[in-house]
Design a protein around this motif. Structure first.
Motif, PDB file in Angstrom:
ATOM      1  N   HIS A 167      10.826 -29.424 -42.345  1.00 24.82           N
ATOM      2  CA  HIS A 167      12.183 -29.213 -42.851  1.00 24.82           C
ATOM      3  C   HIS A 167      13.128 -28.669 -41.796  1.00 24.82           C
ATOM      4  CE1 HIS A 167      10.780 -30.144 -46.852  1.00 24.82           C
ATOM      5  NE2 HIS A 167       9.821 -29.241 -46.714  1.00 24.82           N
ATOM      6  N   SER A 168      12.625 -28.433 -40.592  1.00 27.19           N
ATOM      7  CA  SER A 168      13.480 -27.963 -39.504  1.00 27.19           C
ATOM      8  C   SER A 168      12.925 -28.507 -38.197  1.00 27.19           C
ATOM      9  CB  SER A 168      13.537 -26.429 -39.461  1.00 27.19           C
ATOM     10  OG  SER A 168      12.313 -25.896 -39.004  1.00 27.19           O
ATOM     11  N   ASN A 169      13.619 -28.215 -37.099  1.00 27.95           N
ATOM     12  CA  ASN A 169      13.192 -28.707 -35.790  1.00 27.95           C
ATOM     13  C   ASN A 169      12.204 -27.774 -35.103  1.00 27.95           C
ATOM     14  OD1 ASN A 169      14.594 -31.101 -35.757  1.00 27.95           O
ATOM     15  ND2 ASN A 169      16.443 -30.214 -34.920  1.00 27.95           N
ATOM     16  N   GLY A 173      23.584 -20.429 -38.890  1.00 26.53           N
ATOM     17  CA  GLY A 173      23.264 -21.593 -39.697  1.00 26.53           C
ATOM     18  C   GLY A 173      24.184 -21.812 -40.878  1.00 26.53           C
ATOM     19  N   LYS A 190       9.618 -35.666 -38.329  1.00 22.31           N
ATOM     20  CA  LYS A 190       9.809 -34.679 -39.392  1.00 22.31           C
ATOM     21  C   LYS A 190       9.397 -35.247 -40.744  1.00 22.31           C
ATOM     22  CE  LYS A 190      13.696 -32.343 -39.158  1.00 22.31           C
ATOM     23  NZ  LYS A 190      15.128 -32.090 -38.930  1.00 22.31           N
ATOM     24  N   ARG A 227      20.587 -29.738 -37.885  1.00 19.89           N
ATOM     25  CA  ARG A 227      19.938 -28.680 -37.103  1.00 19.89           C
ATOM     26  C   ARG A 227      20.293 -28.757 -35.625  1.00 19.89           C
ATOM     27  NH1 ARG A 227      17.997 -30.517 -42.079  1.00 19.89           N
ATOM     28  NH2 ARG A 227      17.133 -28.725 -43.173  1.00 19.89           N
TER      29      ARG A 227
END
Length: 474
Positions: free
Chosen positions: A392-394, A137, A386, A26
């Motif tokens: 699951h993401s920043n 992405g 996390k 990410r």
């Protein structure tokens, strides 16, 4: 079925994001110094005065014609000249790196009965960089979005992203392209759908009343209109580059390698240091690795290593494996087992084998805060944050309550520890040597600082860093 990608630019030349080594996928940073996508397209359209005769381009495209139509078009001609006069370095680099991947492409295309010229599509998609990620992405040589990557069997987490694995992504790209061709019965339409998604192509067909690429051309997004001509142009350049004075200077070839199978926790940085190889080599041979370690739940992960280091590894296997397998942090599963006991209070402690306490605290996200900022405040890593919070993401929302485990000395050791004074206190200065693929954001996340602070303390004006550059990180 989910569409492969949303438009983030017409492939490699229209703006991409490079994936830094040793960090989460990410973490992204723009690394092309070219103009923005719209400016690039305007540059192409501005090439009105052709210097390469139309007749020459037409005749050469006709000679290259195979299964996929290579039709002459004004936009295609403009892209040919764009590659010749504005991007000759890109063409030269593709010529130098094609031996790294073309044998794999050709073998896989033959396996699925696909046109061999599809191998040139990857040049437009990724510039033959398996660790590249788009603004939208999409990642890897064939630019799969995360959801579509999972749909085609490519595992993704904070340690491994198989979209960056050349073998698995090439196999998936061939299956997806074949599916698109079967759906549209036309290779030009299949290529357009690969770029913008089959749903958008079908909408353009309904609006235009046509079932051909050039029939729906004006009903497609501008970037997709240029996608097929750009593919035709790069196919032309890979065959006729010498006629335009472009030659490879330092061709690359695959490294002779062998594999090892890893299970359990494994520190890649330690392994590379003790094994006589660089992290850059390790990541180049294993682009699917997107962190500096493998977690405790790793099972039979295949890692490719250069053959030149195998003799040394064999002689020192026990020492290297023992060192790389030692984790300096308490495994997350152990923390998870105590979480239920501590859930009723704002703070709690869980004793570890090392004689330290793990204090559980809660943090409510404030406006403008990022995972990196919060991690720095509590002296933990963003990856740990996390995991502890099943993120699951920043991206985090304001007001979200995060669990944080902080390590503090146990009471008996705390009492025995000598107090620091101004006389004996030392300030530890840390530096980072920029490696191939590193970006400001990946470096910042690795050390838990903001990109803006990283730029400030190193007096950087832009976002670019160069390999070998020494940066102050704390």
């Amino acid at each position: 079925m989910m569409e492969l990608k949303r438009i983030a630019g017409v492939g490699m030349l229209m703006g991409m994001v490079w994936l830094g080594t040793g960090t989460s996928v990410r973490s992204q940073e723009v690394s092309i110094e070219a103009a923005t996508m719209e400016e690039e397209l305007l540059q192409v359209e501005a090439l009105a005065d052709s210097t390469v005769p139309e007749r020459v381009v037409r005749e050469r495209l006709a000679k290259l014609q195979n299964e996929i139509p290579l039709r002459y078009h004004k936009v295609t001609h403009q892209f040919v000249e764009y590659f010749i006069y504005k991007k000759p370095d890109f063409v030269r680099r593709m010529l130098e790196q094609m031996n790294l991947f073309f044998p794999l492409y050709e073998q896989t295309l033959e396996k699925y009965g696909m046109p061999r010229e599809l191998k040139f599509l990857s040049l437009i998609e990724s510039g033959l960089n398996p660790r590249i990620i788009s603004y939208a992405g999409a990642g890897g040589l064939w630019q799969f979005m995360p959801a579509t990557g999972r749909e085609y069997g490519m595992h993704q987490d904070d340690y491994i992203d198989e979209r960056f694995d050349p073998v698995k992504s090439t196999d998936a790209a061939c299956r997806y392209l074949k599916r698109l061709y079967n759906a549209f019965g036309d290779w030009e339409m299949a290529l357009a759908a690969y770029n913008v998604g089959p749903g958008n192509v079908k909408r353009a067909m309904r609006r235009s009343g046509s079932s051909t690429f050039w029939g729906i051309y004006n009903f497609l997004p501008k970037q997709t209109r240029h996608y097929v001509p750009q593919f035709v142009a790069i196919t032309y350049m890979m065959h006729y580059h010498a006629d335009h004075g472009i030659f490879p200077e330092t061709p690359e070839f695959p490294t002779v390698s062998d594999t090892v199978h890893i299970s359990g926790y494994f520190n890649l940085h330690t392994f590379a240091k003790l094994g006589g190889i660089t992290l850059e080599e390790l990541y180049k041979l294993n682009p699917k690795l997107v962190n500096t370690e493998l977690p405790v739940h790793t099972k039979n992960c295949v890692v490719r290593l250069p053959l030149h280091c195998f003799h040394y590894l064999a002689e020192n296997r026990q020492m290297i494996w023992d060192s790389a397998s030692k984790s300096s942090v308490t495994p997350v599963p152990a923390l998870a087992s105590t979480a239920g006991e501590l859930s009723g209070s704002e703070e709690g402690t869980a004793e570890t084998d090392e004689g330290t306490d793990l204090k559980k605290v809660y943090h409510t996200v404030r406006s403008g805060e990022t995972l990196a900022k919060i991690a720095k405040r509590y002296r933990v890593s963003a990856v740990e944050l996390k995991k502890w919070n099943s993120l699951h993401s920043n991206s985090i929302q304001r007001g979200k309550r995060l669990v944080v485990y902080r390590e503090s000395p146990a009471p008996d050791r705390l009492a025995a520890a000598p107090a620091k004074t101004k006389a004996n206190a030392k300030i530890k200065i840390r530096y980072h040597r920029v490696q191939s693929g590193d970006t400001l954001s990946t470096i910042a996340e690795r050390y838990g600082i903001d990109v803006s602070r990283l730029k400030k303390i190193n007096r950087l004006r832009g976002n670019m860093v160069r390999k070998g550059q020494k940066l102050l990180v704390g």
